[in-house]
Design a protein around this motif. Structure first.
Motif, PDB file in Angstrom:
ATOM      1  N   ILE A 286      -8.116  -4.886  -3.996  1.00  0.00           N
ATOM      2  CA  ILE A 286      -8.070  -4.168  -3.285  1.00  0.00           C
ATOM      3  C   ILE A 286      -6.488  -4.236  -2.558  1.00  0.00           C
ATOM      4  N   ASP A 287      -6.338  -5.266  -2.230  1.00  0.00           N
ATOM      5  CA  ASP A 287      -5.129  -5.354  -1.634  1.00  0.00           C
ATOM      6  C   ASP A 287      -3.881  -4.967  -2.475  1.00  0.00           C
ATOM      7  N   ASP A 288      -3.784  -5.454  -3.879  1.00  0.00           N
ATOM      8  CA  ASP A 288      -2.970  -4.804  -4.905  1.00  0.00           C
ATOM      9  C   ASP A 288      -2.986  -3.532  -4.923  1.00  0.00           C
ATOM     10  N   ARG A 289      -4.079  -2.935  -5.001  1.00  0.00           N
ATOM     11  CA  ARG A 289      -3.959  -1.280  -5.109  1.00  0.00           C
ATOM     12  C   ARG A 289      -3.335  -0.837  -3.916  1.00  0.00           C
TER      13      ARG A 289
ATOM     14  N   GLY B  43      -1.209  -1.949  -1.728  1.00  0.00           N
ATOM     15  CA  GLY B  43       0.221  -2.394  -2.028  1.00  0.00           C
ATOM     16  C   GLY B  43       1.021  -1.561  -2.911  1.00  0.00           C
ATOM     17  N   ARG B  44       0.340  -1.299  -4.113  1.00  0.00           N
ATOM     18  CA  ARG B  44       1.284  -0.572  -5.126  1.00  0.00           C
ATOM     19  C   ARG B  44       0.935   0.916  -4.876  1.00  0.00           C
TER      20      ARG B  44
ATOM     21  N   LEU C  20       1.319   2.020  -1.454  1.00  0.00           N
ATOM     22  CA  LEU C  20       2.635   2.011  -0.575  1.00  0.00           C
ATOM     23  C   LEU C  20       3.964   1.891  -0.872  1.00  0.00           C
ATOM     24  N   THR C  21       3.998   1.135  -2.199  1.00  0.00           N
ATOM     25  CA  THR C  21       5.306   0.995  -2.757  1.00  0.00           C
ATOM     26  C   THR C  21       5.587   2.348  -3.350  1.00  0.00           C
ATOM     27  N   ARG C  22       4.772   3.077  -4.143  1.00  0.00           N
ATOM     28  CA  ARG C  22       4.884   4.378  -4.733  1.00  0.00           C
ATOM     29  C   ARG C  22       5.266   5.450  -3.833  1.00  0.00           C
ATOM     30  N   LEU C  23       4.392   5.293  -2.510  1.00  0.00           N
ATOM     31  CA  LEU C  23       4.987   6.615  -1.407  1.00  0.00           C
ATOM     32  C   LEU C  23       6.158   6.250  -0.843  1.00  0.00           C
ATOM     33  N   ASN C  24       6.547   5.119  -0.551  1.00  0.00           N
ATOM     34  CA  ASN C  24       7.889   4.616   0.054  1.00  0.00           C
ATOM     35  C   ASN C  24       8.955   4.415  -1.033  1.00  0.00           C
ATOM     36  N   GLY C  25       8.714   4.980  -2.243  1.00  0.00           N
ATOM     37  CA  GLY C  25       9.793   4.793  -3.162  1.00  0.00           C
ATOM     38  C   GLY C  25      11.034   5.964  -2.995  1.00  0.00           C
ATOM     39  N   ASP C  26      11.848   5.919  -4.109  1.00  0.00           N
ATOM     40  CA  ASP C  26      13.184   7.070  -3.719  1.00  0.00           C
ATOM     41  C   ASP C  26      12.757   8.323  -4.505  1.00  0.00           C
ATOM     42  N   ALA C  27      13.442   9.093  -4.625  1.00  0.00           N
ATOM     43  CA  ALA C  27      13.419  10.519  -5.170  1.00  0.00           C
ATOM     44  C   ALA C  27      13.155  10.316  -6.647  1.00  0.00           C
ATOM     45  N   GLY C  28      13.514   9.119  -7.325  1.00  0.00           N
ATOM     46  CA  GLY C  28      13.259   8.908  -8.662  1.00  0.00           C
ATOM     47  C   GLY C  28      11.806   8.477  -8.984  1.00  0.00           C
ATOM     48  N   THR C  29      11.089   7.996  -8.055  1.00  0.00           N
ATOM     49  CA  THR C  29       9.866   7.480  -8.235  1.00  0.00           C
ATOM     50  C   THR C  29       8.789   8.564  -8.068  1.00  0.00           C
TER      51      THR C  29
ATOM     52  N   LEU D 100       0.433   7.330   4.385  1.00  0.00           N
ATOM     53  CA  LEU D 100       1.359   6.280   5.093  1.00  0.00           C
ATOM     54  C   LEU D 100       0.703   5.458   6.004  1.00  0.00           C
ATOM     55  N   PRO D 101       0.357   6.136   7.191  1.00  0.00           N
ATOM     56  CA  PRO D 101      -0.121   5.421   8.423  1.00  0.00           C
ATOM     57  C   PRO D 101      -1.387   4.731   8.079  1.00  0.00           C
ATOM     58  N   MET D 102      -2.364   5.706   7.300  1.00  0.00           N
ATOM     59  CA  MET D 102      -3.636   5.353   7.047  1.00  0.00           C
ATOM     60  C   MET D 102      -3.693   3.967   6.017  1.00  0.00           C
ATOM     61  N   LEU D 103      -2.731   4.087   4.914  1.00  0.00           N
ATOM     62  CA  LEU D 103      -2.768   2.737   3.995  1.00  0.00           C
ATOM     63  C   LEU D 103      -2.306   1.760   4.847  1.00  0.00           C
ATOM     64  N   GLN D 104      -1.243   1.784   5.652  1.00  0.00           N
ATOM     65  CA  GLN D 104      -0.718   0.555   6.373  1.00  0.00           C
ATOM     66  C   GLN D 104      -1.752   0.018   7.375  1.00  0.00           C
ATOM     67  N   GLN D 105      -2.747   0.886   7.963  1.00  0.00           N
ATOM     68  CA  GLN D 105      -3.769   0.379   8.719  1.00  0.00           C
ATOM     69  C   GLN D 105      -4.734  -0.450   8.029  1.00  0.00           C
ATOM     70  N   ARG D 106      -5.025   0.277   7.028  1.00  0.00           N
ATOM     71  CA  ARG D 106      -5.946  -0.494   5.863  1.00  0.00           C
ATOM     72  C   ARG D 106      -5.403  -1.696   5.553  1.00  0.00           C
ATOM     73  N   GLN D 107      -4.354  -1.725   5.060  1.00  0.00           N
ATOM     74  CA  GLN D 107      -3.576  -2.889   4.945  1.00  0.00           C
ATOM     75  C   GLN D 107      -3.643  -4.495   5.963  1.00  0.00           C
ATOM     76  N   LYS D 108      -3.382  -3.813   7.134  1.00  0.00           N
ATOM     77  CA  LYS D 108      -3.512  -4.652   8.316  1.00  0.00           C
ATOM     78  C   LYS D 108      -5.048  -4.906   8.625  1.00  0.00           C
ATOM     79  N   ASP D 109      -5.951  -4.231   8.452  1.00  0.00           N
ATOM     80  CA  ASP D 109      -7.444  -4.388   8.500  1.00  0.00           C
ATOM     81  C   ASP D 109      -7.693  -5.430   7.277  1.00  0.00           C
TER      82      ASP D 109
END
Length: 131
Positions: A50-53, A55-56, A58-67, A104-113
């Protein structure tokens, strides 16, 4: 020969539909058992995946315009549609962008939880003794 096969397939399809219909009706009327626990042991077991998923994602959502799948890439598509005068496309993409930004904020909150769950799992022998 062709007519015989066709009748066979039609008959099989009809039988499958009839069997599926009665099975679905039977399945809906059967009461299910209520959960007896909170699933702590299973959650502790699945915690790394779950943590990996998250994290992936969030990484994808925060990526640059080429992601692919990033907020920046979708923002670029909205800007391109607006500059090309494709108002309907821009509106559709803008709605998708608004939703993607809300993730983004929802996934960040889930990561904290999930960090709190990880601490609990470490302190409670990965949920051993819990259902």
């Amino acid at each position: 020969m062709y007519a015989r096969r066709r009748r066979l397939f039609v008959g099989l399809a009809t039988a499958a539909l009839l069997a599926g219909g009665t099975t679905a009706a039977t399945a809906d009327s059967t009461p299910t058992a209520a959960p007896t626990g909170d699933g702590a042991r299973t959650l502790c077991k699945r915690l790394p995946k779950i943590d990996d998923r998250i994290g992936r994602a969030l990484t994808r959502l925060n990526g640059d315009a080429g992601t692919r799948g990033s907020v920046a890439r979708l923002q670029q598509r909205v800007d391109n549609a607006k500059s090309a005068g494709h108002d309907e496309i821009a509106t559709y993409l803008q709605d998708r962008l608004t939703f993607r930004k809300s993730l983004l904020p929802m996934l960040q909150q889930r990561q904290k939880d999930l960090a709190g769950v990880k601490t609990w799992c470490e302190q409670n022998d990965n949920g051993a003794g819990h259902k």
